[in-house]
Design a protein around this motif. Structure first.
Motif, PDB file in Angstrom:
ATOM      1  N   GLN A   1       0.822  -1.211   0.000  1.00 51.77           N
ATOM      2  CA  GLN A   1       0.000   0.000   0.000  1.00 51.77           C
ATOM      3  C   GLN A   1       0.858   1.264   0.000  1.00 51.77           C
ATOM      4  O   GLN A   1       0.484   2.287  -0.584  1.00 51.77           O
ATOM      5  CB  GLN A   1      -0.943  -0.006   1.210  1.00 51.77           C
ATOM      6  CG  GLN A   1      -1.938  -1.146   1.234  1.00 51.77           C
ATOM      7  CD  GLN A   1      -2.794  -1.206  -0.012  1.00 51.77           C
ATOM      8  OE1 GLN A   1      -3.410  -0.224  -0.416  1.00 51.77           O
ATOM      9  NE2 GLN A   1      -2.825  -2.374  -0.646  1.00 51.77           N
TER      10      GLN A   1
ATOM     11  N   HIS B   1      -5.806   4.545   4.723  1.00 48.79           N
ATOM     12  CA  HIS B   1      -5.006   3.363   5.049  1.00 48.79           C
ATOM     13  C   HIS B   1      -4.735   3.284   6.550  1.00 48.79           C
ATOM     14  O   HIS B   1      -4.677   2.183   7.128  1.00 48.79           O
ATOM     15  CB  HIS B   1      -3.686   3.421   4.267  1.00 48.79           C
ATOM     16  CG  HIS B   1      -2.719   2.337   4.609  1.00 48.79           C
ATOM     17  ND1 HIS B   1      -1.711   2.511   5.541  1.00 48.79           N
ATOM     18  CD2 HIS B   1      -2.603   1.069   4.167  1.00 48.79           C
ATOM     19  CE1 HIS B   1      -1.018   1.394   5.640  1.00 48.79           C
ATOM     20  NE2 HIS B   1      -1.527   0.506   4.817  1.00 48.79           N
TER      21      HIS B   1
ATOM     22  N   GLY C   1     -10.976   2.083   1.182  1.00 53.88           N
ATOM     23  CA  GLY C   1     -10.042   1.809   0.102  1.00 53.88           C
ATOM     24  C   GLY C   1     -10.635   1.976  -1.278  1.00 53.88           C
ATOM     25  O   GLY C   1      -9.916   2.256  -2.246  1.00 53.88           O
TER      26      GLY C   1
ATOM     27  N   LYS D   1      -5.683  -0.264   8.108  1.00 59.70           N
ATOM     28  CA  LYS D   1      -4.514  -1.086   8.411  1.00 59.70           C
ATOM     29  C   LYS D   1      -4.313  -1.223   9.916  1.00 59.70           C
ATOM     30  O   LYS D   1      -3.945  -2.307  10.400  1.00 59.70           O
ATOM     31  CB  LYS D   1      -3.271  -0.496   7.744  1.00 59.70           C
ATOM     32  CG  LYS D   1      -2.028  -1.386   7.833  1.00 59.70           C
ATOM     33  CD  LYS D   1      -2.292  -2.817   7.371  1.00 59.70           C
ATOM     34  CE  LYS D   1      -2.717  -2.922   5.946  1.00 59.70           C
ATOM     35  NZ  LYS D   1      -1.695  -2.565   4.972  1.00 59.70           N
TER      36      LYS D   1
ATOM     37  N   ILE E   1      -9.617  -2.555   2.617  1.00 54.07           N
ATOM     38  CA  ILE E   1      -8.335  -2.653   1.913  1.00 54.07           C
ATOM     39  C   ILE E   1      -8.508  -3.219   0.511  1.00 54.07           C
ATOM     40  O   ILE E   1      -7.752  -2.874  -0.409  1.00 54.07           O
ATOM     41  CB  ILE E   1      -7.334  -3.521   2.714  1.00 54.07           C
ATOM     42  CG1 ILE E   1      -5.922  -3.349   2.136  1.00 54.07           C
ATOM     43  CG2 ILE E   1      -7.726  -4.986   2.728  1.00 54.07           C
ATOM     44  CD1 ILE E   1      -4.844  -4.026   2.942  1.00 54.07           C
TER      45      ILE E   1
END
Length: 667
Positions: A321, A344, A406, A348, A392
């Motif tokens: 990423q 992110h 995402g 994440k 994601i």
């Protein structure tokens, strides 16, 4: 006063917890550090919202006079603009939630005050970096997060693997930092200042100029930008300087979330965006940034396909990423790169903390091959990680422009790469789509192996050691008689908050980050033409990331949900490729042969032949040997017998008399 509190509250908390340590106890140390971070977070969000609504203006808040030496003059000042505001909420929000999460995750650790002090120190260093108004102050924060990450990765210092991982992270980052330092030195040489606003203002006038570097006459801005980018490569684990990132998993899971989600690894992206007017003067440097970012995205995605450690899969996902963010910056879409950095951070951190919850439930087992069937055992963790996975992989519906985080940011990067219209942009576009497919595959592979299928817990040594049951007592249901448990509330609340960010952060803030040039207000180089072109790309380009996501999902479904024997057969069929990916393209082995072994050989040479064989032999050891030998000879004259001493005295008198007679005769 607000920005000073945001920056220095974590430092104050780190000092109290670190020096107070066991004197004040676990709970006060955790209260001070966690309270300071939540206070900093609460103060950061209004600043960010004021920039979103357009009611704030950039400012520089002086702290103290720092350096005045000849032509080098700069103060310690805190710069607050849109870019800073974005990083403030990212850093303080994730750090505050990681502090809270650590209450449950580190509950049985005997060194909790030290751990929380390190977390707060890390946060302070990162806040120093993002509020820097000059390159030296940025470097101070840059090195601060490097030091704090070393302490956090090696927190369990009694584990040799943790010590090795900490040293590896520190050394690899020093390689990148050397480039960053040379870039700072060169920038001061060219511009005569380290003030970031002054440098960015003067940068366009330096386009096309040349400078002598390594005996060659080269483009000034290209050299400066490439040197600075080497620093970014080290800190953000780009291809070539990435090897420290997966090994950093040796630290506690909250550390993984803090380092890999929103803070240390994003420092390189932040630096490139902060200095974007400099990079805009060098097409060559931007091309290098794009290519390195795209190659990192695909490299890390291929390695993530075959990892079995749940944290390592997510670590390589982070690396991939970050590659997206860099090639977005390389094509000139700095705002889109920052948008993906922002989204992110939420999904994440959610995935890392969710993985920590799974590991906590599975008695510290991290191998996904020994999971299975956990969605009914730990449902809250399951739904949190589902939200992170949907984010994601970029799940969303294009026609209504709605989806998880995402979907908005990663798709925007892919579209911007295509819209750039350059050859390197097209390369980044195709690599980005392929990496999106692989991201979807390994993300859903993680979910299927962990939460679906039959339990495979009995195969884990960790589980076997925890239940203490014979095979007959455990039964044949592959659970080993073990009963996973949901995490405590202190771990579940951060998962819930981050889930909200993973679901809504893209939808709520996409307009401000992408379409509203006034939002950035000159804090980065904003290309309105590129943003317009991005919205005008063909429909197949807009749908390419979604198609890649669905392909990856379908492949993972048929391999890990419908036919669980297929992955093993596929790995056997393509054994060389599987081994190549599983061994991380053999970067570690290559570096071991090229750098590590020669370094140890030279070290042993200088140690044995240089230090011991030459310096010690003819220096301290040699002198000591002469003295010891002389003492041994003289010791023989000390017999302890009176007649021996009398004989020596007579011989001495005879020698003296002889010398006097000879001297008298000569005259």
């Amino acid at each position: 006063m607000t920005i000073q509190l945001i920056v220095f509250l974590p430092l104050l908390a780190a000092i109290v917890a670190g020096f107070g340590n066991r004197v004040i106890g676990n709970v006060p140390a955790k209260l001070v550090t966690t309270g300071a971070l939540f206070a900093a977070c609460a103060l950061s969000w209004p600043i960010f919202i004021s920039y979103v609504t357009g009611t704030a203006t950039p400012e520089v808040v002086p702290v103290l006079q720092w350096v005045a030496s000849g032509d080098l003059n700069f103060d310690w000042a805190l710069r607050v603009d849109t870019l800073t505001a974005v990083m403030l909420v990212v850093v303080t929000t994730v750090s505050a939630l990681v502090h809270l999460y650590s209450w449950g995750y580190m509950d049985e650790d005997p060194d909790q005050p030290r751990f929380f002090a390190y977390l707060s120190l890390f946060t302070f260093a990162m806040l120093m970096l993002v509020t820097a108004n000059n390159l030296v102050q940025m470097f101070f924060g840059w090195e601060g997060v490097g030091l704090a990450s070393y302490l956090l990765i090696g927190f369990w210092f009694k584990k040799p693997s943790a010590n090795a991982a900490a040293i590896k992270a520190f050394v690899v980052n020093r390689v990148g930092d050397l480039g960053f330092m040379l870039g700072i030195f060169g920038t001061f040489l060219v511009f005569g200042t380290v003030s970031i606003p002054e440098i960015l203002e003067a940068a366009p006038a330096m386009a096309g100029s040349t400078i002598t570097f390594a005996g060659m006459r080269l483009d000034t801005m290209t050299i400066l930008c490439l040197l600075l980018f080497i620093g970014a490569m080290g800190k953000s684990a780009q291809l070539g300087l990435h090897t420290w990132l997966p090994d950093a998993m040796e630290g506690p899971t909250p550390v993984s979330a803090l380092i890999h989600a929103a803070t240390m690894v994003t420092a390189g992206v932040f630096m490139v965006c902060r200095l974007s007017p400099m990079f805009e003067t060098s097409p060559v440097a931007l091309t290098v940034v794009t290519v390195i970012g795209a190659c990192t995205a695909i490299f890390a995605a291929t390695v993530g396909l075959v990892q079995t450690d749940i944290k390592r899969v997510i670590a390589y996902s982070t690396c991939s990423q970050l590659g997206y963010m860099f090639f977005a910056a390389g094509v000139g879409a700095y705002n889109v790169a920052m948008f993906h950095l922002f989204t992110h951070a939420f999904f994440k951190a959610l995935l890392f903390l969710g993985a920590g919850s799974v590991i906590h439930a599975m008695h510290h087992e991290q191998d996904m091959r020994y999971y299975g069937g956990l969605r009914k055992e730990i449902p809250i963790t399951f739904w949190a990680m589902m939200a992170g996975t949907l984010a994601i992989t970029g799940v969303g519906i294009y026609w209504i422009h709605a989806g998880f985080a995402g979907f908005h940011s990663k798709d925007a990067i892919i579209e911007a790469a295509f819209a750039a219209g350059s050859e390197v942009g097209q390369f980044a576009f195709f690599i980005g789509v392929l990496a999106a497919l692989l991201t979807s595959f390994y993300s859903w592979r993680l979910m299927f192996l962990t939460f679906w299928g039959k339990p495979r817990w009995i195969q884990s040594e960790h589980i076997q050691h925890s239940v203490h049951k014979t095979p007959e007592e455990a039964g044949d249901d592959q659970t080993g008689g073990y009963h996973p448990h949901e995490s405590p509330l202190s771990m579940l609340v951060p998962l819930g908050v981050l889930s909200v960010g993973a679901v809504f952060a893209g939808f709520v803030f996409s307009h401000a980050f992408i379409d509203d040039g006034n939002f950035w207000n000159g804090s980065i180089a904003y290309d309105a033409g590129l943003m317009h072109a991005m919205h005008e790309v063909p429909l197949w380009v807009k749908l390419s990331a979604t198609a890649a996501m669905l392909t990856g999902l379908a492949t993972a479904y048929f391999m890990y949900f419908r036919g669980t024997d297929r992955p093993a057969r596929l790995a056997a069929t393509f054994s060389p490729l599987y081994k190549f990916f599983f061994n991380k393209w053999y970067f570690d082995e290559l570096y071991d042969r090229i750098f590590v072994r020669p370094a140890f050989w030279f070290g042993r040479l200088f140690w044995k032949a240089g230090d011991e064989g030459t310096i010690d032999r003819f220096g301290p050891n040699g002198i000591a040997s002469v003295i010891a030998g002389g003492s041994g000879v003289m010791k023989r004259f000390q017999s302890g017998y009176l007649y021996s001493y009398a004989l020596v005295m007579l011989l001495g008198l005879a020698a003296a008399a002889t010398w006097i007679i000879v001297q008298g005769a000569s005259h």
